[in-house]
Design a protein around this motif. Structure first.
Motif, short mmCIF file in Angstrom:
data_model
loop_
_atom_site.label_atom_id
_atom_site.label_comp_id
_atom_site.label_asym_id
_atom_site.label_seq_id
_atom_site.Cartn_x
_atom_site.Cartn_y
_atom_site.Cartn_z
N VAL A 97 75.04 12.46 32.35
CA VAL A 97 74.36 13.71 31.99
C VAL A 97 72.87 13.46 31.77
O VAL A 97 72.01 14.21 32.26
CB VAL A 97 75.01 14.32 30.72
N TRP A 135 71.13 13.13 35.04
CA TRP A 135 70.96 14.45 35.66
C TRP A 135 69.76 15.17 35.03
O TRP A 135 68.91 15.71 35.73
CB TRP A 135 72.23 15.28 35.50
N ASP A 136 69.71 15.14 33.71
CA ASP A 136 68.63 15.84 33.02
C ASP A 136 67.28 15.19 33.32
O ASP A 136 66.28 15.88 33.50
CB ASP A 136 68.89 15.86 31.51
N GLY A 150 66.46 18.25 34.97
CA GLY A 150 66.27 19.08 33.78
C GLY A 150 67.38 20.10 33.63
O GLY A 150 68.44 19.99 34.25
N ILE A 153 69.26 20.74 31.03
CA ILE A 153 70.31 20.45 30.06
C ILE A 153 69.73 20.32 28.66
O ILE A 153 70.01 21.10 27.77
CB ILE A 153 71.11 19.19 30.46
N ASN A 154 68.88 19.29 28.48
CA ASN A 154 68.27 19.10 27.15
C ASN A 154 66.93 19.81 27.01
O ASN A 154 66.53 20.21 25.94
CB ASN A 154 68.07 17.61 26.86
N ASP A 155 66.25 19.88 28.14
CA ASP A 155 64.89 20.45 28.16
C ASP A 155 64.01 19.88 27.05
O ASP A 155 63.40 20.62 26.27
CB ASP A 155 64.93 21.97 28.10
N SER A 185 63.13 15.46 30.13
CA SER A 185 63.67 16.23 31.25
C SER A 185 62.72 16.23 32.44
O SER A 185 61.50 16.35 32.27
CB SER A 185 63.92 17.68 30.80
N GLN A 186 63.32 16.06 33.61
CA GLN A 186 62.58 16.08 34.89
C GLN A 186 61.49 15.03 34.99
O GLN A 186 60.60 15.14 35.83
CB GLN A 186 61.95 17.47 35.12
#
Ligand SMILES: Nc1ncnc2c1ncn2[C@@H]1O[C@H](COP(=O)(O)OP(=O)(O)O)[C@@H](O)[C@H]1O
Ligand SMILES: [Mg+2]
Lengths: 273, 253
Positions: free
Chosen positions: A55, A58-59, A63, A65-67, A71-72
């Motif tokens: 996860v 992925w984030d 991005g 998910i957690n922001d 993220s990204q």
């Protein structure tokens, strides 16, 4: 690899299965399963589960998910690290290749430089960190220096060895065919030592990936090393592991590309072709 | 009489460290002659050949090739090594073109010359192979081809077929004779096989060790192709073997 599997006679084995891909994934799968079992048996432990790392990855990449601050950030951090790795590697090679050739072929240069280099060589890159930050300041210059340093010695030592171990017979062959002593370097030494030099470059690039995290401990804002350091301070271990995985894969792909390049360029060498 | 292409006059070699590898060697070779040097291991055959090639200095006496004292290696004296000495990074064709290119021939011309010798040596199928893909016999063909392609007047061959199997060796001996006849090349050929020497040479030079020196010469007047099982061949073989072994006996005594 596949030669290890004995082909069975055609009648008993109409379909021959190549087990190589299977062999290659056995260990990673076992590691993953072991990791997953460990985290499943001890919920709430300090080591995050594989799924949490998935996860996080992925984030980091996309991005949504957690922001949060991570993220990204994967692509910009990967680009920052990769440009340091390749930039520092090119710098290291630009110094180590000519220096190695001089040390390898000229006694004077060898006597002058070899003792110094042999004493500097065992000093780990980590030990250079404080001094590097004093000399080059906090930030990217320092990181660049440390990565270049890590990359430098394997290139240098392999180049020295390669140009020194050219078969003497080849010099005789070239001379009896009309090559003057001054032309022996480009006509014989250089081509004959390419495989050894290539090995040095490959090791040097690999080491640049190894020391990138140390290099980015110098207070740079971007890069996979910086990301891992930040995550560590925030106890975001799943991001630490995600960062480790990205470095591993990036280093592997980079090495694979170099290996393929070597196979193409050094097809004449039984070691590479 | 035509002037000799090579003369060794009291040529001697003491290596640094004091080993006397060769003493007072006198040898005159006519252009186009095929001369074999034979003798036990350590009798200075390679040393003499390498002094002619210019790889080793002459420490006493002199060696004169085409009127000039040898001062270093040069393309007029092509060497064929037992271990081939091919450039592993070059294809067969480019190994053969190496000499002409090194001497400043334009690339296209050098490649054309190389192609001619690739064919002459029966290497067409391997023109674009690298040395590590070739058998020993093929490698030695390349080594001979590159000396020929470089317009060498003299081929210096140090046990060139010593590492090859018997079949390949016989093939190459035959081809070498054909090329020698066709080109008028002068050949100095080191071997430790008496049969090989008598089969190939116009003249066999017998050497002996401790220190290395020339002890006898025998002109081989047999018609070519020579029959190694003929009585004449065997007479010569017996005589030379006696010379070689007599010398061993005095060595041992
Ligand atoms: N480069 C060298 N340095 C010192 N001694 C050598 C060297 N080359 C050959 N020798 C010695 O000189 C003698 C003659 O050697 P060599 O000419 O190789 O004999 P051959 O080719 O007949 O076997 C031997 O005793 C050998 O050990
Ligand atoms: Mg020898």
């Amino acid at each position: 690899m596949s030669e290890a599997v004995e082909p069975l006679p055609a009648e008993t084995a109409p379909v021959r299965i190549d087990a190589t891909p299977l062999l290659r994934i056995v260990v990673p799968v076992l590691l993953l399963v072991g990791w997953w079992a460990e985290t499943a048996l001890h919920p709430g432990g300090l080591i995050p589960a594989p799924s949490e790392v998935g996860v996080a990855l992925w984030d980091l990449a996309f991005g949504g998910i957690n922001d949060d601050a991570f993220s990204q950030m994967l692509l910009p951090d990967l680009i920052a690290s990769a440009s340091r790795v390749y930039g520092a590697f090119v710098l290291a090679a630009a110094v180590a290749l000519p220096l190695g050739m001089l040390i390898g072929r000229l006694r004077l240069v060898r006597e002058m430089l070899e003792p110094t280099l042999q004493v500097l060589r065992p000093v780990p890159v980590t030990a250079w960190l404080p001094l590097s930050m004093i000399m080059f300041g906090i930030g990217p210059k320092s990181a660049f220096f440390l990565v270049a340093l890590g990359s430098f010695f394997p290139i240098l030592l392999n180049t020295i060895f390669a140009v020194r171990s050219v078969e003497p017979r080849l010099f005789e062959a070239a001379q009896m065919l009309g090559v003057s002593p001054a032309r022996l370097f480009p006509k014989v030494v250089l081509p004959a030592s390419l495989p050894g030099i290539f090995t040095g470059l490959r090791l040097g690039l690999g080491l640049a990936w190894v020391v990138i995290v140390v290099g980015e401990m110098t207070g740079v804002q971007t890069g996979l090393g910086a990301m891992i350091m930040d995550a560590r301070q925030l106890s975001r271990t799943e991001i630490v592991i995600a960062g480790m995985a990205v470095i591993g894969v990036a280093g592997f792909l980079s090495d694979y590309a170099v290996l393929m390049l070597g196979r193409k360029l050094l097809a004449w060498s039984p070691r590479h072709g | 009489m035509t002037p000799p292409i090579l003369s060794a006059i009291n040529a001697g070699k003491v290596y640094p460290g004091g080993i006397e590898a060769l003493r007072n060697a006198n040898l005159t070779i006519a252009p186009g002659e095929f001369v074999c040097l034979i003798g036990a291991s350590g009798c200075g055959k390679s040393t003499l050949l390498r002094m002619i090639a210019g790889f080793e200095t002459v420490t006493s006496g002199q060696i004169v090739v085409r009127g000039k004292e040898v001062a270093g290696p040069g393309p007029d004296r092509g060497m064929v090594f037992q271990d081939y000495g091919l450039f592993p990074w070059l294809t067969v064709r480019k190994n053969i073109a190496f000499g002409p290119i090194a001497r400043g021939k334009p690339k296209a011309g050098a490649m054309a010359v190389a192609d001619r010798f690739v064919s002459m040596m029966g290497l067409d199928r391997f023109a674009d192979s690298y040395p590590h893909q070739l058998s020993g016999g093929m490698k030695q063909r390349v080594a001979i081809g590159r000396v020929l392609a470089n317009d060498a007047r003299m081929a210096l061959m140090d046990e060139p077929f010593g590492a090859l199997d018997a079949m390949t060796r016989e093939h190459l001996q035959e081809e070498l004779l054909t090329i020698w006849r066709a080109t008028g090349l002068t050949v100095v050929f080191v071997t430790h096989s008496l049969e090989e020497a008598i089969y190939l040479a116009d003249r066999v030079v017998v050497m002996s060790p401790g220190p290395g020196r020339i002890v006898a010469e025998e002109r081989i007047a047999l018609e070519r192709p020579r029959d190694v099982s003929s009585p004449e061949f065997n007479d010569i073989r017996r005589r030379l073997a006696a010379l070689l072994h007599a010398d061993h006996a005095t060595e041992a005594a």
